[in-house]
Design a protein around this motif. Structure first.
Motif, PDB file in Angstrom:
ATOM      1  N   GLN A  63       0.825  -1.211   0.000  1.00  0.00           N
ATOM      2  CA  GLN A  63       0.000   0.000   0.000  1.00  0.00           C
ATOM      3  C   GLN A  63       0.861   1.264   0.000  1.00  0.00           C
ATOM      4  O   GLN A  63       0.354   2.358  -0.212  1.00  0.00           O
ATOM      5  N   ILE A  64       2.135   1.075   0.245  1.00  0.00           N
ATOM      6  CA  ILE A  64       3.046   2.217   0.341  1.00  0.00           C
ATOM      7  C   ILE A  64       3.921   2.339  -0.897  1.00  0.00           C
ATOM      8  O   ILE A  64       4.117   3.453  -1.425  1.00  0.00           O
ATOM      9  N   LEU A  65       4.432   1.210  -1.388  1.00  0.00           N
ATOM     10  CA  LEU A  65       5.376   1.209  -2.504  1.00  0.00           C
ATOM     11  C   LEU A  65       4.736   0.666  -3.769  1.00  0.00           C
ATOM     12  O   LEU A  65       3.756  -0.084  -3.705  1.00  0.00           O
ATOM     13  N   PRO A  66       5.266   1.026  -4.949  1.00  0.00           N
ATOM     14  CA  PRO A  66       4.854   0.355  -6.184  1.00  0.00           C
ATOM     15  C   PRO A  66       5.120  -1.137  -6.080  1.00  0.00           C
ATOM     16  O   PRO A  66       6.020  -1.570  -5.358  1.00  0.00           O
ATOM     17  N   VAL A  67       4.356  -1.932  -6.807  1.00  0.00           N
ATOM     18  CA  VAL A  67       4.416  -3.386  -6.674  1.00  0.00           C
ATOM     19  C   VAL A  67       5.832  -3.911  -6.891  1.00  0.00           C
ATOM     20  O   VAL A  67       6.312  -4.779  -6.145  1.00  0.00           O
ATOM     21  N   GLU A  68       6.521  -3.401  -7.931  1.00  0.00           N
ATOM     22  CA  GLU A  68       7.864  -3.906  -8.237  1.00  0.00           C
ATOM     23  C   GLU A  68       8.820  -3.719  -7.059  1.00  0.00           C
ATOM     24  O   GLU A  68       9.604  -4.614  -6.730  1.00  0.00           O
ATOM     25  N   TRP A  69       8.741  -2.565  -6.402  1.00  0.00           N
ATOM     26  CA  TRP A  69       9.662  -2.283  -5.298  1.00  0.00           C
ATOM     27  C   TRP A  69       9.172  -2.927  -4.008  1.00  0.00           C
ATOM     28  O   TRP A  69       9.981  -3.253  -3.127  1.00  0.00           O
ATOM     29  N   ALA A  70       7.867  -3.148  -3.890  1.00  0.00           N
ATOM     30  CA  ALA A  70       7.348  -3.887  -2.739  1.00  0.00           C
ATOM     31  C   ALA A  70       7.811  -5.337  -2.800  1.00  0.00           C
ATOM     32  O   ALA A  70       8.142  -5.941  -1.774  1.00  0.00           O
ATOM     33  N   ASN A  71       7.824  -5.897  -4.012  1.00  0.00           N
ATOM     34  CA  ASN A  71       8.342  -7.258  -4.177  1.00  0.00           C
ATOM     35  C   ASN A  71       9.807  -7.342  -3.770  1.00  0.00           C
ATOM     36  O   ASN A  71      10.245  -8.304  -3.126  1.00  0.00           O
ATOM     37  N   LEU A  72      10.579  -6.322  -4.157  1.00  0.00           N
ATOM     38  CA  LEU A  72      11.991  -6.283  -3.770  1.00  0.00           C
ATOM     39  C   LEU A  72      12.128  -6.221  -2.251  1.00  0.00           C
ATOM     40  O   LEU A  72      12.989  -6.897  -1.659  1.00  0.00           O
ATOM     41  N   ALA A  73      11.259  -5.424  -1.612  1.00  0.00           N
ATOM     42  CA  ALA A  73      11.282  -5.326  -0.153  1.00  0.00           C
ATOM     43  C   ALA A  73      10.936  -6.672   0.490  1.00  0.00           C
ATOM     44  O   ALA A  73      11.517  -7.057   1.509  1.00  0.00           O
TER      45      ALA A  73
ATOM     46  N   GLY B 192      11.611  -9.542  -0.736  1.00  0.00           N
ATOM     47  CA  GLY B 192      12.805 -10.360  -0.870  1.00  0.00           C
ATOM     48  C   GLY B 192      13.824 -10.058   0.210  1.00  0.00           C
ATOM     49  O   GLY B 192      14.440 -10.968   0.770  1.00  0.00           O
ATOM     50  N   ILE B 193      13.994  -8.771   0.513  1.00  0.00           N
ATOM     51  CA  ILE B 193      14.925  -8.387   1.574  1.00  0.00           C
ATOM     52  C   ILE B 193      14.415  -8.884   2.924  1.00  0.00           C
ATOM     53  O   ILE B 193      15.184  -9.363   3.770  1.00  0.00           O
ATOM     54  N   MET B 194      13.092  -8.807   3.140  1.00  0.00           N
ATOM     55  CA  MET B 194      12.513  -9.321   4.385  1.00  0.00           C
ATOM     56  C   MET B 194      12.722 -10.821   4.526  1.00  0.00           C
ATOM     57  O   MET B 194      12.841 -11.337   5.647  1.00  0.00           O
ATOM     58  N   SER B 195      12.768 -11.521   3.393  1.00  0.00           N
ATOM     59  CA  SER B 195      12.932 -12.977   3.456  1.00  0.00           C
ATOM     60  C   SER B 195      14.312 -13.378   3.967  1.00  0.00           C
ATOM     61  O   SER B 195      14.543 -14.550   4.245  1.00  0.00           O
ATOM     62  N   SER B 196      15.231 -12.394   4.081  1.00  0.00           N
ATOM     63  CA  SER B 196      16.534 -12.702   4.669  1.00  0.00           C
ATOM     64  C   SER B 196      16.448 -12.812   6.180  1.00  0.00           C
ATOM     65  O   SER B 196      17.384 -13.289   6.834  1.00  0.00           O
TER      66      SER B 196
ATOM     67  N   VAL C  56      11.843 -13.468  -3.343  1.00  0.00           N
ATOM     68  CA  VAL C  56      11.753 -14.258  -2.107  1.00  0.00           C
ATOM     69  C   VAL C  56      12.615 -15.507  -2.184  1.00  0.00           C
ATOM     70  O   VAL C  56      13.014 -16.064  -1.141  1.00  0.00           O
ATOM     71  N   GLY C  57      12.922 -15.965  -3.403  1.00  0.00           N
ATOM     72  CA  GLY C  57      13.755 -17.151  -3.540  1.00  0.00           C
ATOM     73  C   GLY C  57      15.224 -16.881  -3.293  1.00  0.00           C
ATOM     74  O   GLY C  57      15.929 -17.715  -2.726  1.00  0.00           O
ATOM     75  N   VAL C  58      15.702 -15.705  -3.698  1.00  0.00           N
ATOM     76  CA  VAL C  58      17.130 -15.381  -3.598  1.00  0.00           C
ATOM     77  C   VAL C  58      17.417 -14.410  -2.461  1.00  0.00           C
ATOM     78  O   VAL C  58      18.530 -14.373  -1.944  1.00  0.00           O
ATOM     79  N   GLY C  59      16.417 -13.640  -2.042  1.00  0.00           N
ATOM     80  CA  GLY C  59      16.631 -12.636  -1.000  1.00  0.00           C
ATOM     81  C   GLY C  59      17.133 -13.207   0.306  1.00  0.00           C
ATOM     82  O   GLY C  59      17.860 -12.543   1.055  1.00  0.00           O
ATOM     83  N   GLY C  60      16.767 -14.454   0.596  1.00  0.00           N
ATOM     84  CA  GLY C  60      17.236 -15.085   1.821  1.00  0.00           C
ATOM     85  C   GLY C  60      18.737 -15.281   1.874  1.00  0.00           C
ATOM     86  O   GLY C  60      19.303 -15.554   2.941  1.00  0.00           O
ATOM     87  N   SER C  61      19.412 -15.134   0.731  1.00  0.00           N
ATOM     88  CA  SER C  61      20.861 -15.307   0.678  1.00  0.00           C
ATOM     89  C   SER C  61      21.613 -14.134   1.306  1.00  0.00           C
ATOM     90  O   SER C  61      22.808 -14.254   1.604  1.00  0.00           O
TER      91      SER C  61
END
Length: 418
Positions: free
Chosen positions: A316-326, A328-332, A362-367
């Motif tokens: 609700q805050i970020l565009p979808v593309e950048w929310a997805n990136l966020a 991924g970072i959370m998945s770490s 989400v697949g690679v962000g955990g790295s």
């Protein structure tokens, strides 16, 4: 209804467990003990302070978490027993001798490691791929600093390869089964995922200037050892086929392979009295299993109290593309399986290309952090001296490679979907 004070106390428990993992080498307390303590304590508080209808919901959620944990434990026991046996019998060292050249530069080793991990994890699951890859690099007896650099590459490459096929990563399979992406989409995704591995290999190889001379000579392989190696590889292949065509859970296939391993050993190994194959289960590092248990109990608790659902406000805050990136970072920090499950159940409206971006994220962000993926946890449990802090020193090249991979995924998704 859970009291507000208890709700926040449970979040504090999760934070303390995370800090215990981060500062393991400072407090000198094993991470398995910390996570298991706070994981079990969290569920005790949930059962005590929930009442009425909520108590039934807690029981149901706990049963679901316990089912997921038991499947992971059984799978790990089967995979680790195979690897422990083949490692002690010298089969994995033999594989090194057959695959790698006798003499090569350390830079070449870095690239070969990245390519091998990426390709192998596309076919096998992340845990098996990490176990085999870590065993390979540990046998080279490199200095700890270089070993940790290679370990970071293994974790990133294994997770990157896992997103390319539904057999490589659980979250990829979840998104595929939900009808958000197709098999062809995932094959296209392997292009930016593979390129990001090459980028990380280039960055990590810059300080690798030595030459490696393989001194090992292949040992004579007994017939039973070759047979068990074939059973292991066949189990991986049948796991892929059985899950893709018939929906057979991977844990069931691996347990069947383990049972066949026991039968073959009993029938053909004349030394079974001197070296019982069941003893190899004792070689498994149960600290790893207990660590998984504690982590998954904590994640299940966070899901139960609704913390994971609160993460969806990012869209609700970020565009979808950048929310997805966020995400991924959370998945770490947060396990990507419940995170992906929450996103799939949220009803978020995304295009096919945007779901493909989320698959990579989400697949690679955990790295990015050693505790962010099963591959990282397995590597940390197997490599001496690989702690949260030492892995964190590789964060800049990991973030750069991750960013390149995500931008490449955005470009490929826009080109392919359009």
């Amino acid at each position: 209804m859970l009291p507000v004070s208890i709700h926040y106390l449970l979040i504090v428990f999760a934070a303390l467990a995370l800090l215990g993992v981060i500062f393991e080498d400072v407090i000198h307390l094993d991470k398995a003990k910390v996570t298991l303590f706070f994981g079990t304590l969290s569920w005790l508080f949930l059962f005590i302070f929930q009442s009425g209808v909520d108590a039934d919901a807690v029981k149901e959620q706990f049963s679901e978490s316990l089912t997921e944990i038991s499947q992971l434990w059984l799978f790990l026991i089967a995979a680790m027993t195979f690897v422990a046996y083949l490692n002690k019998k010298g089969m994995i060292q033999n594989m090194i001798y057959w695959i790698l050249p006798r003499k090569m530069s350390e830079r070449r080793l870095v690239y070969l490691t990245g390519i091998f991990c990426f390709c192998f994890s596309s076919l096998a699951d992340n845990i098996t791929a990490t176990l085999v890859s870590v065993t390979l690099i540990m046998s080279l007896n490199l200095p700890r600093r270089k070993m940790i650099r290679l370990a970071a590459l293994v974790v990133f490459a294994v997770n990157s390869g896992g997103v390319a096929l539904i057999t490589g990563d659980v979250t990829t399979l979840m998104i595929f089964l939900a009808g958000k992406v197709s098999v062809v989409d995932l094959l296209i995704l392997s292009i930016p995922a593979g390129f990001s591995v090459l980028v990380l290999s280039m960055l990590l190889s810059r300080q690798m200037h030595g030459t490696i001379q393989l001194q090992y000579r292949p040992s004579a392989a007994r017939g039973v050892d070759v047979a068990i190696a074939v059973i292991f590889l066949s189990t991986i292949l049948l796991t892929i086929i059985g899950n893709a065509i018939y929906g057979i859970p991977p844990v069931l296939t691996f347990l069947a392979g383990l049972a066949l391993m026991f039968l073959v050993s009993h029938a053909f190994d004349r030394e079974k009295e001197e070296d019982p194959i069941l003893d190899y289960i004792r070689l498994i590092e149960f600290d790893t299993l207990l660590f998984f248990l504690g982590v998954l109990l904590l994640v299940g608790m966070l899901k139960e109290i609704g913390v994971l659902n609160g993460l969806l406000t990012v869209y609700q805050i970020l565009p979808v593309e950048w929310a997805n990136l966020a995400m991924g970072i959370m998945s770490s920090v947060i396990d990507n399986v419940p995170l992906t499950a929450a996103l799939l159940k949220s009803g978020i409206d995304m295009s096919e290309g945007q779901w493909l971006m989320l698959t990579y994220a989400v697949g690679v962000g955990g790295s990015l952090l050693i505790i962010g993926s099963a591959a990282g946890i397995v590597a940390m449990s197997k490599i001496g001296g690989l702690t949260f802090g030492r892995y964190l020193r590789q964060l800049i090249p990991l973030c750069f490679a991750y960013g390149i991979g995500y931008l490449g995924t955005m470009a490929v998704a826009n080109w392919w979907i359009s």
